[in-house]
Design a protein around this motif. Structure first.
Motif, mmCIF file in Angstrom:
data_model
loop_
_atom_site.group_PDB
_atom_site.id
_atom_site.type_symbol
_atom_site.label_atom_id
_atom_site.label_comp_id
_atom_site.label_asym_id
_atom_site.label_seq_id
_atom_site.Cartn_x
_atom_site.Cartn_y
_atom_site.Cartn_z
ATOM 1 N N ALA A 290 0.825 -1.209 0.000
ATOM 2 C CA ALA A 290 0.000 0.000 0.000
ATOM 3 C C ALA A 290 0.862 1.262 0.000
ATOM 4 C CB ALA A 290 -0.929 -0.005 1.217
ATOM 5 N N GLY A 291 1.941 1.260 0.793
ATOM 6 C CA GLY A 291 2.799 2.431 0.854
ATOM 7 C C GLY A 291 3.493 2.710 -0.462
ATOM 8 N N HIS A 292 4.005 1.681 -1.113
ATOM 9 C CA HIS A 292 4.667 1.888 -2.395
ATOM 10 C C HIS A 292 3.684 2.374 -3.461
ATOM 11 C CE1 HIS A 292 8.142 -0.184 -0.690
ATOM 12 N NE2 HIS A 292 8.812 0.183 -1.757
ATOM 13 N N ALA A 293 2.480 1.827 -3.446
ATOM 14 C CA ALA A 293 1.485 2.265 -4.420
ATOM 15 C C ALA A 293 1.049 3.703 -4.159
ATOM 16 C CB ALA A 293 0.280 1.332 -4.389
ATOM 17 N N ALA A 294 0.883 4.067 -2.899
ATOM 18 C CA ALA A 294 0.396 5.407 -2.564
ATOM 19 C C ALA A 294 1.376 6.489 -2.954
ATOM 20 C CB ALA A 294 0.109 5.495 -1.064
ATOM 21 N N ASP A 295 2.672 6.192 -2.889
ATOM 22 C CA ASP A 295 3.688 7.216 -3.164
ATOM 23 C C ASP A 295 4.247 7.153 -4.574
ATOM 24 O OD1 ASP A 295 4.075 9.206 -1.386
ATOM 25 O OD2 ASP A 295 5.699 8.270 -0.290
ATOM 26 N N ASP A 296 3.758 6.206 -5.404
ATOM 27 C CA ASP A 296 4.258 6.099 -6.785
ATOM 28 C C ASP A 296 5.778 6.057 -6.830
ATOM 29 O OD1 ASP A 296 1.762 6.098 -8.097
ATOM 30 O OD2 ASP A 296 1.617 8.268 -7.927
ATOM 31 N N LEU A 297 6.377 5.224 -6.012
ATOM 32 C CA LEU A 297 7.828 5.179 -5.953
ATOM 33 C C LEU A 297 8.412 4.650 -7.253
ATOM 34 C CD1 LEU A 297 8.520 3.832 -2.357
ATOM 35 C CD2 LEU A 297 8.669 6.178 -3.179
ATOM 36 N N ALA A 298 9.481 5.316 -7.681
ATOM 37 C CA ALA A 298 10.188 4.856 -8.867
ATOM 38 C C ALA A 298 11.043 3.644 -8.515
ATOM 39 C CB ALA A 298 11.047 5.990 -9.422
ATOM 40 N N GLU A 299 11.718 3.101 -9.529
ATOM 41 C CA GLU A 299 12.620 1.982 -9.287
ATOM 42 C C GLU A 299 13.712 2.397 -8.308
ATOM 43 O OE1 GLU A 299 12.753 -1.314 -10.409
ATOM 44 O OE2 GLU A 299 10.670 -0.820 -10.833
ATOM 45 N N PRO A 300 14.117 1.501 -7.408
ATOM 46 C CA PRO A 300 15.160 1.844 -6.435
ATOM 47 C C PRO A 300 16.408 2.371 -7.135
ATOM 48 C CG PRO A 300 14.175 -0.262 -5.904
ATOM 49 C CD PRO A 300 13.612 0.126 -7.227
ATOM 50 N N ALA A 301 16.956 3.456 -6.599
ATOM 51 C CA ALA A 301 18.100 4.114 -7.217
ATOM 52 C C ALA A 301 19.152 4.405 -6.155
ATOM 53 C CB ALA A 301 17.660 5.409 -7.894
ATOM 54 N N PRO A 302 20.414 4.414 -6.548
ATOM 55 C CA PRO A 302 21.466 4.756 -5.598
ATOM 56 C C PRO A 302 21.532 6.258 -5.356
ATOM 57 C CG PRO A 302 22.407 4.341 -7.760
ATOM 58 C CD PRO A 302 20.936 4.047 -7.873
ATOM 59 N N GLY A 303 22.285 6.650 -4.347
ATOM 60 C CA GLY A 303 22.544 8.057 -4.121
ATOM 61 C C GLY A 303 21.358 8.809 -3.550
ATOM 62 N N GLU A 304 21.306 10.091 -3.858
ATOM 63 C CA GLU A 304 20.301 10.978 -3.285
ATOM 64 C C GLU A 304 18.884 10.571 -3.653
ATOM 65 O OE1 GLU A 304 19.271 13.666 -0.680
ATOM 66 O OE2 GLU A 304 21.385 13.413 -1.222
ATOM 67 N N ALA A 305 18.688 10.006 -4.839
ATOM 68 C CA ALA A 305 17.340 9.599 -5.257
ATOM 69 C C ALA A 305 16.792 8.498 -4.345
ATOM 70 C CB ALA A 305 17.360 9.125 -6.705
ATOM 71 N N GLY A 306 17.650 7.568 -3.951
ATOM 72 C CA GLY A 306 17.207 6.512 -3.042
ATOM 73 C C GLY A 306 16.870 7.047 -1.673
ATOM 74 N N VAL A 307 17.679 7.988 -1.160
ATOM 75 C CA VAL A 307 17.389 8.603 0.124
ATOM 76 C C VAL A 307 16.080 9.386 0.054
ATOM 77 C CG1 VAL A 307 18.198 10.290 1.828
ATOM 78 C CG2 VAL A 307 19.811 8.698 0.782
ATOM 79 N N ALA A 308 15.844 10.052 -1.072
ATOM 80 C CA ALA A 308 14.606 10.819 -1.229
ATOM 81 C C ALA A 308 13.380 9.918 -1.170
ATOM 82 C CB ALA A 308 14.635 11.585 -2.551
ATOM 83 N N SER A 309 13.505 8.670 -1.628
ATOM 84 C CA SER A 309 12.358 7.753 -1.564
ATOM 85 C C SER A 309 11.994 7.447 -0.116
ATOM 86 C CB SER A 309 12.667 6.461 -2.324
ATOM 87 O OG SER A 309 13.640 5.676 -1.636
ATOM 88 N N LEU A 310 12.997 7.372 0.760
ATOM 89 C CA LEU A 310 12.716 7.163 2.181
ATOM 90 C C LEU A 310 12.013 8.385 2.766
ATOM 91 C CD1 LEU A 310 16.080 5.513 3.302
ATOM 92 C CD2 LEU A 310 13.924 4.366 2.761
#
Length: 276
Positions: free
Chosen positions: A231-251
């Motif tokens: 439910a959480g991943h669907a609600a936030d439309d998370l992109a594919e896991p990425a390294p660096g700042e993009a991955g931290v931004a997903s958290l």
């Protein structure tokens, strides 16, 4: 009074260190060790470990409730609710992982995820970030949302029972006792995790959550951790896991999702207290 207690819990969490001083599990853990050492059966052990403390709390509240129009029970409610919250400071636990992931140091990320988050057997960078995201959602749910749900619905006895069952499932060494505690906790998780999933739909991507979660709503067998993750991943439309700042931004976006859901819950509690 229940809504006042819920507000005070937020104040304690944000502006004080009371939680660390209140959440002492030592006496209960010693009781657990004695019960397991005695060879007591799983059901009898749960009666001693969960039902007995809950019954003693109920007796104390019965004694206090008639005094001072019930206000003497307020500090007991507050202490019990704080004790019943989760044992993990999620943001603090994620700090070393966030630093490692921001630097692009996946090896350090594996190390701190195993050390601080107890996430083992992760062999891919993409899988590691997904596991950490799932950890964040699960800890947010079981540490806070499940506890305040049962407190708001049934009072401090239910909140305490939830935490003691959780501790039994996490700390018990006897497989039968641990399994029985986890089954009972699964039953207690069934309703609040679905309410939280519906909350994610209201504060996030409604159609995506509906599409992913709707067919699982009545599924008794799906673990609560899996449902809240989907439910959480669907609600936030998370992109594919990425390294660096993009991955931290997903958290960060998942944490903001949890905060929006908490605001929604508190607004619902306030309306309930106002009109009922």
């Amino acid at each position: 009074m229940s809504f006042l207690v819920l507000l005070l819990v937020l104040w304690v969490e944000k502006f004080s260190s009371w939680r660390r001083h209140i959440q002492h599990d030592g006496p209960w853990l010693r009781l657990l060790a004695r019960v397991e050492h005695s060879g007591t059966g799983a059901w009898a052990a749960l009666v001693v470990l969960v039902l007995l403390p809950v019954a003693l709390l109920g007796l104390l509240l019965v004694v206090l409730q008639p005094l001072a129009h019930g206000w003497l029970a307020l500090p007991v409610h507050l202490l019990v609710l704080i004790y019943s919250l989760g044992r993990t400071d999620v943001l603090a636990a994620l700090g070393p992982f966030r630093d490692a992931w921001r630097r692009g140091d996946s090896q350090a990320g594996y190390h701190v995820a195993e050390r601080d988050l107890q996430l083992a057997e992760v062999d891919e960078e993409r899988t590691l970030l997904q596991r950490v995201q799932a950890y964040l959602l699960w800890q947010g749910y079981q540490s806070f949302f499940a506890v305040i749900f049962w407190y708001a619905l049934l009072g401090p006895l239910a909140a305490l029972a939830y935490r003691l069952l959780a501790l039994s499932g996490e700390q018990a060494q006897q497989p039968a006792l641990r399994e029985q505690a986890l089954q009972l906790r699964h039953a207690l998780d069934w309703l609040p995790v679905r309410v939280l999933a519906a909350s994610f739909a209201l504060v996030g991507n409604f159609m995506a959550v509906t599409r992913v979660v709707l067919h699982e709503l009545l599924n008794w067998d799906i673990p609560a951790a899996q449902l809240v993750d989907k439910a959480g991943h669907a609600a936030d439309d998370l992109a594919e896991p990425a390294p660096g700042e993009a991955g931290v931004a997903s958290l960060d976006t998942l944490w903001q999702l949890l905060l929006r859901a908490a605001v929604l819950w508190y607004a619902a509690f306030a309306l309930w207290a106002l009109f009922f």
